[in-house]
Design a protein around this motif. Structure first.
Motif, short mmCIF file in Angstrom:
data_model
loop_
_atom_site.label_atom_id
_atom_site.label_comp_id
_atom_site.label_asym_id
_atom_site.label_seq_id
_atom_site.Cartn_x
_atom_site.Cartn_y
_atom_site.Cartn_z
N VAL A 24 -15.56 -18.50 23.35
CA VAL A 24 -15.41 -18.92 24.75
C VAL A 24 -13.94 -19.19 25.05
CG1 VAL A 24 -15.97 -20.70 26.45
CG2 VAL A 24 -17.75 -19.82 24.94
N VAL A 25 -13.25 -19.83 24.12
CA VAL A 25 -11.82 -20.06 24.30
C VAL A 25 -11.08 -18.73 24.42
CG1 VAL A 25 -9.72 -20.94 23.19
CG2 VAL A 25 -11.84 -22.29 23.12
N ARG A 26 -11.44 -17.78 23.56
CA ARG A 26 -10.75 -16.49 23.56
C ARG A 26 -10.96 -15.74 24.87
NH1 ARG A 26 -11.38 -11.12 22.62
NH2 ARG A 26 -13.67 -11.30 22.52
N THR A 27 -12.20 -15.72 25.37
CA THR A 27 -12.52 -14.93 26.56
C THR A 27 -12.36 -15.72 27.85
OG1 THR A 27 -14.88 -15.51 26.43
CG2 THR A 27 -14.15 -13.51 25.25
N GLY A 28 -12.50 -17.03 27.77
CA GLY A 28 -12.44 -17.87 28.97
C GLY A 28 -13.64 -17.69 29.86
N SER A 29 -14.73 -17.13 29.31
CA SER A 29 -15.89 -16.83 30.13
C SER A 29 -17.16 -16.92 29.30
CB SER A 29 -15.78 -15.42 30.72
OG SER A 29 -17.00 -14.96 31.24
N VAL A 30 -18.16 -17.59 29.87
CA VAL A 30 -19.46 -17.67 29.20
C VAL A 30 -20.10 -16.28 29.13
CG1 VAL A 30 -21.82 -18.55 29.41
CG2 VAL A 30 -19.89 -20.07 29.82
N VAL A 31 -19.98 -15.52 30.21
CA VAL A 31 -20.59 -14.19 30.26
C VAL A 31 -20.00 -13.28 29.18
CG1 VAL A 31 -20.92 -12.12 31.65
CG2 VAL A 31 -21.10 -14.38 32.72
N GLN A 32 -18.66 -13.21 29.13
CA GLN A 32 -18.00 -12.33 28.16
C GLN A 32 -18.24 -12.80 26.72
OE1 GLN A 32 -13.90 -11.36 29.10
NE2 GLN A 32 -14.29 -11.62 31.30
N ALA A 33 -18.20 -14.10 26.50
CA ALA A 33 -18.44 -14.63 25.15
C ALA A 33 -19.86 -14.33 24.69
CB ALA A 33 -18.17 -16.13 25.13
N ALA A 34 -20.82 -14.49 25.60
CA ALA A 34 -22.21 -14.20 25.24
C ALA A 34 -22.38 -12.74 24.90
CB ALA A 34 -23.14 -14.60 26.39
#
Length: 312
Positions: A24-34
């Protein structure tokens, strides 16, 4: 058992918490991290919520779909990232160690071949660049055969043992070898115009001890010539000691020819002109009959055969 909470380590924190947090830190997004982790968004959000509950701090500020770290989150990121990196390095190290273990195999070698055949065989084997790691184990014959029986070594190279010790083993004959009576190059017995074997009784004798593979052969040879027992007898399985002792004294060393072949060839030691043809014995490869040697051991055995053939 230590109190993990008291030491700052909460057993509720799992690897998945760290992985999800860092993604989540890397992507800054719940959607992208998931998506990157193959999780559903609710599952990922639940994992972050669990972590925040365990730590009792807020890790992210939420602005729409974008997430940014809080001051607590920035601190935790440094330690979580370092921890996960260290764990991955540890797992890679274990994998490397496991691969190294798989590539390693053990060869038992008697002194008969250790000085002359084995170095040539090892050089041939390593020149193939197979990425395999032979472990050379030396010692008395009884020890090496026990290691072979236990599976601690894959095969044993050397003189064939007495029949009662060969139960459960197979032997591949490579060549014949006799014992030799070895002295220093300037030994008085070499100056005699006519050599008399009985004259060795006037000198200290270095003998293989009971249990060594050539002791019965050496004993039979001396008995056949009505020699012994000797008052000045030293028993040793240490080739290094025997070499040094013989070169510094007038002692006579009874040893397998192959052990001192290089020293004899270069004139560092000399062989008494005694007829030892009756002591010829087979030298070769000993393996278990109940299991097939490992592939690395079979490849090494082929290098041994080639080294023996090259030496004629």
């Amino acid at each position: 058992m230590p109190n993990l909470r008291g030491e700052g380590l909460d057993p509720r924190i799992k690897l998945r918490h760290l992985s999800v947090f860092l993604e989540v830190v890397r992507t800054g997004s719940v959607v992208q991290a998931a998506s990157a982790l193959g999780l559903t968004q609710p599952a990922l959000s639940k994992t972050i919520a669990e972590l925040e509950e365990i730590l009792q701090v807020k890790l992210f500020d939420r602005a729409g779909r974008k997430l940014s770290l809080t001051s607590f989150g920035e601190v935790f990121q440094r330690y979580a990232g370092a921890s996960l990196t260290a764990l991955k390095q540890g797992m890679r190290s274990m994998a490397q160690a496991r691969d190294d273990q798989a590539a390693a195999f053990s060869i038992g070698a008697l002194p008969t071949v250790s000085a002359r055949i084995l170095p040539r065989a090892a050089a041939r084997f390593m020149a193939q660049g197979l990425g395999l790691k032979p472990r050379i184990v030396t010692g008395p014959n009884g020890y090496l055969l026990s290691q072979l029986r236990l599976g601690e070594v894959d095969l044993v190279i050397g003189r064939m043992a007495e029949p009662e010790m060969m139960r459960g083993f197979a032997f591949e004959h490579l060549y014949e070898e006799a014992i030799a009576l070895v002295v220093r190059p300037a030994h008085p017995l070499l100056k005699s115009q006519r050599f008399d074997l009985a004259a060795i009784a006037n000198y200290q004798l270095l003998m293989p001890p009971p249990g060594s593979i050539i002791r019965p052969t050496a004993q039979r040879y001396l008995t056949a010539h009505a020699l012994g027992p000797f008052a000045g007898e030293i028993e040793t399985i240490s080739d290094n000691f025997a070499r040094a002792y013989v070169r510094a004294s007038d002692a006579v060393w009874i040893i397998s020819e192959g052990v001192v072949a290089e020293e004899l060839a270069h004139g560092f030691l000399a062989r008494l002109p005694a007829d030892t043809s009756a002591t010829l014995g087979p030298v070769g490869l000993t393996t278990r009959t109940d299991v097939q040697p490992s592939l690395p051991a079979q490849l090494f055995a082929q290098s041994v055969r080639e080294a023996v053939a090259a030496l004629g």
